[in-house]
Design an enzyme around this catalytic site. Structure first.
Site, PDB file in Angstrom:
ATOM      1  N   HIS B  82       1.039  -1.237  -0.078  1.00  5.74           N
ATOM      2  CA  HIS B  82      -0.016  -0.102   0.101  1.00  5.74           C
ATOM      3  C   HIS B  82       0.843   1.175   0.010  1.00  5.74           C
ATOM      4  CE1 HIS B  82      -2.940   3.098   1.183  1.00  5.74           C
ATOM      5  NE2 HIS B  82      -2.302   3.286   2.085  1.00  5.74           N
ATOM      6  N   ASP B 111       5.774  20.684 -27.208  1.00  3.05           N
ATOM      7  CA  ASP B 111       5.937  19.564 -26.631  1.00  3.05           C
ATOM      8  C   ASP B 111       7.078  19.379 -25.521  1.00  3.05           C
ATOM      9  OD1 ASP B 111       5.735  16.722 -26.120  1.00  3.05           O
ATOM     10  OD2 ASP B 111       4.754  16.344 -28.088  1.00  3.05           O
ATOM     11  N   TRP B 147       7.363   0.025   3.973  1.00  2.00           N
ATOM     12  CA  TRP B 147       7.632   0.923   2.526  1.00  2.00           C
ATOM     13  C   TRP B 147       8.966   1.680   2.786  1.00  2.00           C
ATOM     14  CZ3 TRP B 147       8.518   6.165   1.184  1.00  2.00           C
ATOM     15  CH2 TRP B 147       8.447   7.041   2.126  1.00  2.00           C
ATOM     16  N   SER B 174      12.526   5.883 -14.074  1.00  2.00           N
ATOM     17  CA  SER B 174      11.604   6.766 -14.642  1.00  2.00           C
ATOM     18  C   SER B 174      11.452   8.008 -14.025  1.00  2.00           C
ATOM     19  CB  SER B 174      10.410   5.980 -14.403  1.00  2.00           C
ATOM     20  OG  SER B 174       9.137   6.956 -14.619  1.00  2.00           O
ATOM     21  N   SER B 175      11.184   8.253 -13.125  1.00  2.39           N
ATOM     22  CA  SER B 175      11.219   9.681 -12.468  1.00  2.39           C
ATOM     23  C   SER B 175      12.442  10.655 -12.718  1.00  2.39           C
ATOM     24  CB  SER B 175      11.060   9.760 -10.954  1.00  2.39           C
ATOM     25  OG  SER B 175      10.914   8.731 -10.161  1.00  2.39           O
ATOM     26  N   HIS B 258      12.763  12.419   3.217  1.00  4.20           N
ATOM     27  CA  HIS B 258      11.928  13.863   3.552  1.00  4.20           C
ATOM     28  C   HIS B 258      11.914  14.596   2.480  1.00  4.20           C
ATOM     29  CE1 HIS B 258       9.746  16.555   6.024  1.00  4.20           C
ATOM     30  NE2 HIS B 258      10.559  17.540   5.115  1.00  4.20           N
ATOM     31  N   GLU B 260      11.628  13.669  -0.514  1.00  2.00           N
ATOM     32  CA  GLU B 260      10.222  13.061  -1.335  1.00  2.00           C
ATOM     33  C   GLU B 260       9.016  13.385  -0.666  1.00  2.00           C
ATOM     34  OE1 GLU B 260      10.178  11.061  -3.649  1.00  2.00           O
ATOM     35  OE2 GLU B 260       8.146   9.945  -3.436  1.00  2.00           O
ATOM     36  N   TYR B 262       8.265  16.096  -0.042  1.00  2.00           N
ATOM     37  CA  TYR B 262       7.949  17.693  -0.470  1.00  2.00           C
ATOM     38  C   TYR B 262       7.649  17.158  -2.153  1.00  2.00           C
ATOM     39  CZ  TYR B 262       8.056  19.634   3.845  1.00  2.00           C
ATOM     40  OH  TYR B 262       7.831  19.892   4.844  1.00  2.00           O
ATOM     41  N   SER B 273      -2.623  26.795  -6.219  1.00  2.00           N
ATOM     42  CA  SER B 273      -2.030  28.059  -6.265  1.00  2.00           C
ATOM     43  C   SER B 273      -2.817  28.617  -7.780  1.00  2.00           C
ATOM     44  CB  SER B 273      -0.676  28.294  -6.572  1.00  2.00           C
ATOM     45  OG  SER B 273      -0.069  28.085  -5.056  1.00  2.00           O
ATOM     46  N   HIS B 307      14.434  13.924  11.493  1.00  2.00           N
ATOM     47  CA  HIS B 307      13.336  13.840  12.458  1.00  2.00           C
ATOM     48  C   HIS B 307      12.508  12.490  12.250  1.00  2.00           C
ATOM     49  CE1 HIS B 307      11.147  16.225   8.985  1.00  2.00           C
ATOM     50  NE2 HIS B 307      10.961  14.724   8.731  1.00  2.00           N
ATOM     51  N   HIS B 308      12.788  11.726  11.367  1.00  2.00           N
ATOM     52  CA  HIS B 308      12.166  10.335  11.249  1.00  2.00           C
ATOM     53  C   HIS B 308      12.945   9.369  12.168  1.00  2.00           C
ATOM     54  CE1 HIS B 308       9.714  11.341   7.894  1.00  2.00           C
ATOM     55  NE2 HIS B 308      10.543  12.256   7.482  1.00  2.00           N
ATOM     56  N   THR B 333       6.076  27.381   4.943  1.00  2.00           N
ATOM     57  CA  THR B 333       4.631  26.598   4.716  1.00  2.00           C
ATOM     58  C   THR B 333       3.617  27.609   5.150  1.00  2.00           C
ATOM     59  OG1 THR B 333       5.872  24.691   5.303  1.00  2.00           O
ATOM     60  CG2 THR B 333       3.520  24.562   4.957  1.00  2.00           C
ATOM     61  N   LYS B 336       2.538  30.066   2.655  1.00  2.00           N
ATOM     62  CA  LYS B 336       1.661  29.489   1.682  1.00  2.00           C
ATOM     63  C   LYS B 336       0.434  29.574   2.012  1.00  2.00           C
ATOM     64  CE  LYS B 336       4.653  27.121  -1.310  1.00  2.00           C
ATOM     65  NZ  LYS B 336       4.163  27.838  -2.445  1.00  2.00           N
ATOM     66  N   ARG B 455       1.882   1.452  14.905  1.00  2.00           N
ATOM     67  CA  ARG B 455       1.619   0.910  13.652  1.00  2.00           C
ATOM     68  C   ARG B 455       1.969  -0.265  13.084  1.00  2.00           C
ATOM     69  NH1 ARG B 455       5.416   5.264  10.436  1.00  2.00           N
ATOM     70  NH2 ARG B 455       4.613   4.543   8.359  1.00  2.00           N
TER      71      ARG B 455
HETATM   72  C1  HEM Z   1       5.224  21.342   8.428  1.00  2.00           C
HETATM   73  C2  HEM Z   1       5.652  20.388   7.697  1.00  2.00           C
HETATM   74  C3  HEM Z   1       5.799  18.882   8.239  1.00  2.00           C
HETATM   75  C4  HEM Z   1       6.515  18.654   9.503  1.00  2.00           C
HETATM   76  C5  HEM Z   1       6.824  19.527  10.632  1.00  2.00           C
HETATM   77  C6  HEM Z   1       6.585  17.148   9.330  1.00  2.00           C
HETATM   78  C7  HEM Z   1       7.047  16.482  10.325  1.00  2.00           C
HETATM   79  C8  HEM Z   1       7.219  14.942  10.446  1.00  2.00           C
HETATM   80  C9  HEM Z   1       7.864  14.487  11.479  1.00  2.00           C
HETATM   81  C10 HEM Z   1       8.779  14.720  12.369  1.00  2.00           C
HETATM   82  C11 HEM Z   1       7.786  12.740  10.936  1.00  2.00           C
HETATM   83  C12 HEM Z   1       8.213  11.592  11.617  1.00  2.00           C
HETATM   84  C13 HEM Z   1       7.376  11.224  12.650  1.00  2.00           C
HETATM   85  C14 HEM Z   1       7.833   9.791  13.274  1.00  2.00           C
HETATM   86  O1  HEM Z   1       7.928   8.702  12.334  1.00  2.00           O
HETATM   87  O2  HEM Z   1       7.802   9.579  14.614  1.00  2.00           O
HETATM   88  C15 HEM Z   1       6.855  13.009  10.082  1.00  2.00           C
HETATM   89  C16 HEM Z   1       6.680  11.933   9.157  1.00  2.00           C
HETATM   90  C17 HEM Z   1       6.095  11.563   8.021  1.00  2.00           C
HETATM   91  N1  HEM Z   1       5.554  12.658   7.333  1.00  2.00           N
HETATM   92 FE1  HEM Z   1       5.782  14.762   7.867  1.00  2.00          FE
HETATM   93  N2  HEM Z   1       6.117  16.626   8.249  1.00  2.00           N
HETATM   94  C18 HEM Z   1       5.408  17.617   7.687  1.00  2.00           C
HETATM   95  C19 HEM Z   1       4.860  17.748   6.280  1.00  2.00           C
HETATM   96  C20 HEM Z   1       4.706  16.572   5.577  1.00  2.00           C
HETATM   97  C21 HEM Z   1       4.540  16.789   4.108  1.00  2.00           C
HETATM   98  C22 HEM Z   1       4.060  17.724   3.455  1.00  2.00           C
HETATM   99  C23 HEM Z   1       4.296  15.165   3.847  1.00  2.00           C
HETATM  100  C24 HEM Z   1       3.901  14.557   2.616  1.00  2.00           C
HETATM  101  C25 HEM Z   1       3.290  15.053   1.772  1.00  2.00           C
HETATM  102  C26 HEM Z   1       4.792  14.260   5.003  1.00  2.00           C
HETATM  103  C27 HEM Z   1       4.792  13.036   5.011  1.00  2.00           C
HETATM  104  C28 HEM Z   1       5.197  12.104   6.310  1.00  2.00           C
HETATM  105  C29 HEM Z   1       5.361  10.728   6.085  1.00  2.00           C
HETATM  106  C30 HEM Z   1       4.969   9.969   4.702  1.00  2.00           C
HETATM  107  C31 HEM Z   1       5.729  10.499   7.325  1.00  2.00           C
HETATM  108  C32 HEM Z   1       5.847   9.140   7.703  1.00  2.00           C
HETATM  109  C33 HEM Z   1       7.026   8.196   7.163  1.00  2.00           C
HETATM  110  C34 HEM Z   1       7.063   6.902   7.832  1.00  2.00           C
HETATM  111  O3  HEM Z   1       7.362   6.880   8.838  1.00  2.00           O
HETATM  112  O4  HEM Z   1       6.510   5.948   7.032  1.00  2.00           O
HETATM  113  N3  HEM Z   1       4.991  15.144   6.114  1.00  2.00           N
HETATM  114  N4  HEM Z   1       6.720  14.227   9.610  1.00  2.00           N
HETATM  115 CU   LIG Z   2      10.105  14.281   7.195  1.00  2.00          CU
END
Ligand code: HEM
Ligand SMILES: [Cu+2]
Lengths: 185, 530
Positions: B82, B111, B147, B174-175, B258, B260, B262, B273, B307-308, B333, B336, B455
């Protein structure tokens, strides 16, 4: 906006792409350098974590022993006979193993403990015994064990022996290619 | 969409000097940006249904505590597939589809710069998708290591882990091809007078996204290559017994990971926008600050990755650095979000479906941004890391963020692509069902996470039962509501009220100057932008 301009830009971007692929690999030595400079991962991880669970009032002697099953043409020994440690303290020790034969063989180490009840209190974080180990013909390598002695270890135990015996891993695909006759023999 | 491109093509054969093959060969060999855009969008839509049904398997199992529906190992395969498919097979290809359709139309180019590479870039995707799904039929089933592909699981698994790694390589290639094409098109092929600071925001956000892709996807390719050599060629990048370190994988992965996130969201910022000014009938508030905010988000995204990984045991100084740098991203952010709200301020707004989804995006993405800030606080994150709180966070930014923007964009440009207005009643129904069920699904996950539900488990403790049941009900409603979307699209392709060239009263930009549906070839002589 003609084709030549496009091709020049294409080349530049391909260079960046290849460069970033290399950068991914460059992160490996960089990572270890940072760990070294900052002292992370250097075995004193428990200092960083301010481990309060170390019981400094007790000191345990941990002895190491190594055996090889008769069917396995390997030499196997601990690089230290014994160490002294506090319960709750993370320690790392090294074993050395060498394949004396001219075949690739996969072996599996099985731990045992003396006294037997101590086994429950030896918490291994990393050990070569977690998976089978494949040694190429004539290969020699050192393998770490990271562990913590659980502070719940009964008070009357002062010495613990950790013993490993290597056996031929019977169902290992790699052993089947070269090591099978020994396993059967 | 795809269908209609065919009609447009048939209608004006004179524009098409070279004899083109028909039927399936036409799609296999096409180098037309509109065809390829349609292919990307159809691929993304199909994979959305596939990955969505995997999500429903997950939610069915989590409907009640205990194990009822699937084996836990299959559950793990579902969460892994998923995640991988939604990120690499749905959101990214969908944005590539928009880029292909819209960027040439929006900058007045005939094109994309490298049409044949464009064809390759697309046709690699079905191959990668096939490899990912093929894992399901392999002994041991599909990859089940998450993933994020962390070792040691991803080093230990069976054949399907190799297929997954290979699929990632292909998707990456591809990307990269897509990005090189987009950068070159945008930098070299703009119509005379279209200076960089006159480009529509969607083009800007994609340009920056393409740079992010080129800078980070090769790093991911490197990381999975290391996994592969650890698996088969006796390297020990990640195996401690051989002197490696599994935590290092996490650093390399998130250095890609990270940026990614964005990559997934910046084009969404672009689409929103475009839409908000159209339906507020006012120019975008703070255009230049939007561009600078996008660029600063992209640059900052390279220094926040850890931060992850707050729980891996970093020195306090590093934790503080990553905490503050992460929080810093909230500033651009916030700029925006402020600008979108300011664009709507005192506008004469109407609420057609694209606008509804765009407004929902602004509100709900902001909730996701806030929960991101909560996660960014190290002491808090040590508590909620790997719980459902994080699941709630990234679904707010990805479902009500990236996905809603994709849906909004499809509604917005569908009349231009097909030549017909979509069914507004069905569109609104789709919107309300989606927005309500999305919140029913993901809002309770915040509570579950705060209460400690981890999770990626097939089972959970009894005290989590109610919120999980609510989330599962929401998920099924959300999933089936998306069939309405499919129906709307097919209906618009088949027919409907004829769309005017401008389509929307407040729409501005070059794409609205060409007929609806957009002819197979557009801007063969470049328009002049004043
Ligand atoms: C203000 C903006 C953002 C902040 C401060 C932020 C912060 C964080 C932090 C600290 C985590 C880690 C949490 C953890 O695993 O304990 C996280 C996880 C995640 N964030 Fe964000 N994030 C932001 C925006 C976004 C955006 C824009 C996206 C995607 C469109 C996104 C997608 C994700 C994903 C997919 C994870 C989980 C990844 C995983 O462990 O599988 N975040 N975010
Ligand atoms: Cu992140």
């Amino acid at each position: 906006m003609d084709k030549a301009d496009n091709r020049i830009l294409l080349k530049k971007l391909v260079v960046v792409t290849v460069g970033m692929f290399g950068f991914g690999f460059a992160m490996v030595p960089f990572y270890y350098k940072i760990c070294e400079v900052t002292g992370i991962n250097s075995g004193d991880a428990q200092v960083l974590a301010r481990n309060t669970q170390v019981d400094t009032r007790r000191t345990i002697t941990l002895e190491f022993d190594a055996n090889v099953d008769a069917h396995l043409p390997w030499r196997f020994r601990p690089l230290q006979r014994s160490i002294r440690l506090h319960p709750g303290e993370m320690v790392q020790v090294l074993y050395e193993v060498e394949n004396l034969s001219d075949r690739d063989i996969t072996g599996q180490a099985i731990p045992s403990y003396g006294p037997q009840l101590a086994g429950r209190y030896v918490k291994k974080i990393e050990c070569f015994c977690f998976t089978g180990q494949t040694l190429k013909a004539g290969e020699k390598k050192q393998m770490p064990v990271m562990m913590v002695m659980d502070p719940a270890l009964p008070n009357d135990v002062h010495t613990v022996t950790l013993s490993y015996t290597f056996f031929v891993q019977p169902d290992s695909g790699k052993a089947a290619q070269g090591g099978r006759p020994a396993a059967n023999g | 969409m795809a269908h209609d491109a065919t009609h447009a093509h048939d209608a004006i054969p004179a524009h098409d000097g070279h004899g083109q093959p028909g039927g399936i060969m036409r799609w296999l060999t096409t180098t037309n940006h509109k065809d390829i855009g349609s292919l990307y969008l159809w691929f993304a839509g199909t994979m959305f249904l596939v990955a969505g049904s995997f999500a429903l398997v997950i939610r069915a199992e989590l409907f009640q505590p205990g194990l009822q529906v699937v084996h836990p190992d299959f559950f793990n395969q579902m969460t892994t597939l998923h995640g991988l498919i939604m990120v690499f097979g749905v959101i990214m290809p969908a944005w590539a589809g928009f880029a292909n359709w819209q960027i040439p139309l929006m900058i007045g180019a005939p094109d994309m710069a490298f049409p044949r590479m464009n064809n390759w870039g697309f046709w690699l995707l079905p191959v990668a998708g096939f490899l990912l799904l093929l894992g399901l039929f392999m002994p041991g089933g599909a990859a089940a290591g998450g993933w994020t592909m962390y070792p040691p699981l991803f080093v230990q698994g069976g054949i399907s882990y190799d297929l997954t790694i290979f699929a990632i390589h292909i998707l990456g290639a591809s990307s990269i091809m897509g990005s090189i094409n987009i950068i070159t098109t945008v930098l070299n092929m703009r119509a005379p007078g279209m200076t960089l600071m006159k480009m529509p925001l969607f083009v800007w956000t994609w340009l920056i996204t393409a740079y992010l892709l080129i800078a980070t996807v090769p790093v991911l390719a490197g990381a999975v290559t290391m996994l592969l050599t650890d698996r088969h060629f006796d390297t020990h990048f990640f195996n401690p017994a051989g002197g490696g370190d599994p935590v290092m994988f996490q650093h390399i992965f998130w250095f890609f990971g990270h940026p990614e996130v964005y990559i997934l969201i910046l084009p969404a910022f672009g689409v929103v926008s475009q839409i908000i000014p159209t339906f507020a009938r006012k120019p975008l508030f703070g255009y230049a600050s939007m561009v600078y905010a996008t660029a600063s988000i992209a640059i900052l995204s390279f220094i926040v990755w850890a931060h992850h990984m707050f729980t891996v045991g970093m020195p306090a100084a590093a934790q503080l650095f990553f905490m503050y740098s992460t929080m810093l991203i909230a500033v651009p952010t916030g700029v925006k979000v402020f600008n979108w709200v300011a664009t709507m301020w005192k506008g004469s707004m109407t609420f057609e479906t694209p606008m509804l989804f765009a407004i929902a995006f602004v509100c709900l993405f902001t909730i996701g941004g806030f929960s991101g800030l909560v996660c960014a606080m190290t002491p808090v994150d040590i508590q909620i890391h790997d719980t459902y709180y994080v699941v709630a966070h990234f679904h707010y930014v990805l479902v009500s963020g990236a996905l809603f923007a994709i849906i909004a964009g499809v509604y917005y440009w569908l009349p231009k692509w097909t030549g017909h207005m979509y069914d507004e009643k069905l569109g609104k129904l789709h919107f309300w069902l989606s927005v309500i069920s999305m919140n029913v699904t993901f809002f309770p996950m915040h509570f579950l996470g705060l209460a400690g539900m981890p999770r990626r488990y097939a089972d959970y403790a009894l005290q989590f039962a109610e919120f999980n049941m609510i989330a599962s009900i929401g998920a099924f409603i959300f999933g089936f509501s998306q069939l309405i979307f499919l129906a709307v699209i097919i209906k618009a392709i088949r027919g409907g009220r004829k769309a005017s060239d401008q389509v929307w009263e407040g729409a501005q930009g070059l794409e609205w100057t060409v007929p609806s549906p957009a002819p197979y070839h557009t801007f063969e002589t470049a328009p002049v932008v004043k």
